[in-house]
Motif scaffolding. Sequence first.
Motif, PDB file in Angstrom:
ATOM      1  N   CYS A  30      34.061  44.660  46.367  1.00  0.00           N
ATOM      2  CA  CYS A  30      34.910  43.882  44.677  1.00  0.00           C
ATOM      3  C   CYS A  30      34.673  45.169  43.599  1.00  0.00           C
ATOM      4  O   CYS A  30      33.524  45.331  43.586  1.00  0.00           O
ATOM      5  CB  CYS A  30      33.975  42.243  44.385  1.00  0.00           C
ATOM      6  SG  CYS A  30      35.103  41.612  43.176  1.00  0.00           S
ATOM      7  N   GLY A  32      35.173  44.368  41.068  1.00  0.00           N
ATOM      8  CA  GLY A  32      34.120  43.365  39.582  1.00  0.00           C
ATOM      9  C   GLY A  32      32.386  43.143  39.892  1.00  0.00           C
ATOM     10  O   GLY A  32      32.120  43.321  38.913  1.00  0.00           O
ATOM     11  N   CYS A  33      31.971  43.158  41.045  1.00  0.00           N
ATOM     12  CA  CYS A  33      31.040  42.464  41.322  1.00  0.00           C
ATOM     13  C   CYS A  33      30.207  43.923  41.953  1.00  0.00           C
ATOM     14  O   CYS A  33      28.956  43.660  42.720  1.00  0.00           O
ATOM     15  CB  CYS A  33      30.146  41.290  41.281  1.00  0.00           C
ATOM     16  SG  CYS A  33      31.152  40.970  43.434  1.00  0.00           S
ATOM     17  N   CYS A  49      37.422  37.319  44.493  1.00  0.00           N
ATOM     18  CA  CYS A  49      36.502  36.828  44.392  1.00  0.00           C
ATOM     19  C   CYS A  49      35.418  36.658  44.736  1.00  0.00           C
ATOM     20  O   CYS A  49      35.496  35.427  43.948  1.00  0.00           O
ATOM     21  CB  CYS A  49      35.269  38.030  44.353  1.00  0.00           C
ATOM     22  SG  CYS A  49      34.587  38.833  44.371  1.00  0.00           S
ATOM     23  N   CYS A  52      32.253  36.635  42.166  1.00  0.00           N
ATOM     24  CA  CYS A  52      32.331  36.611  40.420  1.00  0.00           C
ATOM     25  C   CYS A  52      34.031  36.842  40.189  1.00  0.00           C
ATOM     26  O   CYS A  52      34.040  36.724  38.982  1.00  0.00           O
ATOM     27  CB  CYS A  52      32.025  38.501  40.320  1.00  0.00           C
ATOM     28  SG  CYS A  52      33.590  39.559  40.891  1.00  0.00           S
ATOM     29  N   HIS A  54      36.579  37.735  40.444  1.00  0.00           N
ATOM     30  CA  HIS A  54      37.959  39.004  40.390  1.00  0.00           C
ATOM     31  C   HIS A  54      39.315  38.169  41.424  1.00  0.00           C
ATOM     32  O   HIS A  54      39.009  38.214  42.703  1.00  0.00           O
ATOM     33  CB  HIS A  54      37.092  40.437  41.121  1.00  0.00           C
ATOM     34  CG  HIS A  54      38.221  41.979  40.897  1.00  0.00           C
ATOM     35  ND1 HIS A  54      38.609  41.526  39.987  1.00  0.00           N
ATOM     36  CD2 HIS A  54      39.187  41.749  42.138  1.00  0.00           C
ATOM     37  CE1 HIS A  54      39.295  42.535  40.166  1.00  0.00           C
ATOM     38  NE2 HIS A  54      39.588  42.811  40.937  1.00  0.00           N
TER      39      HIS A  54
HETATM   40 ZN   LIG Z   1      33.230  40.071  43.044  1.00  0.00          ZN
END
Ligand SMILES: [Zn+2]
Length: 299
Positions: A30, A32-33, A49, A52, A54
């Motif tokens: 991911c 995002g995280c 996700c 997080c 995303h």
């Molecule tokens: Zn994530």
Amino acid sequence: MAWFKKTRKPMAAPAKEKPSRVPEGLWVKCPGCAQAIYNKDLAASFNVCPKCGHHFRLSATERLRLLFDDAWTEYDKDLVSTDPLVFTDTKPYKARLKAGIETTGLKDAVIVASGALDGIETIVASMEYGFIGGSMGVVVGEKIARGIERALDARMPVVIVCCSGGARMMEGALSLMQMAKICGALARLDRARLPFISVLTDPTTGGVTASFAMLGDLNIAEPKALIGFAGPRVIEQTIRQTLPEGFQRSEFLLAHGMLDLVVDRREMKATLGRLLHLFLDDAAPLRPVPEAAPAASAV
Ligand SMILES: [Zn+2]
């Protein structure tokens, strides 16, 4: 006998790596995280996700699956671009179209369909980024315009899910004309007092932002989607200023009055359903009707 002579051991061959029992492509990292997400978990949460939130990109078909209650009817499925300018850049436009058709299974960058959305018969146009960057050529314009006309005939609301790099340069001015064509159809929808909700997803840029994407009775975006006309680099070079943080992202646009809502994809269907019911069920008109204005306000 040399003191420093070192008997060289032959280099050991690296131990054979145990074959991984996890097949390729089962996990996605991911952005995002930075955590690994199991493919099936990601698909189960409509490419959001679970850790997080995303929002990964969603294909046009998956989008329809997310929004419609059950089966839908697709329109103008077989419209194909005729390559009117016989355009070639790094490769011929014909070859790009062929590659797009092969990778997405669609004939162009949008699916227009009707079906029940929270029990309301709705026209949904869903753009496909995988087809030449979701760009809007003659076919995309024609399909969306025809979808709006269908909505007019059958008195249905319209939802357009934008995911596009803008107008398709390989069709030159013809693709720019689609902006006016779709906006014209939307104006007729407005006069017929039928709602149009625009859903902006990552990315919504160029001629799409500059036309129908921003014309919704409500403009709703997914979190952190890139929404703009020109890209941030072009703007920075033009105005010679550093752009503020989060510029051209949904939350920034919402804070500056360009959007009505930012909605998590997992809540999108419920939100759209609620809003459409609000538009259609409520007897009181949402927009002010000129002739109904009280005379006192004219003073
Ligand atoms: Zn994530």
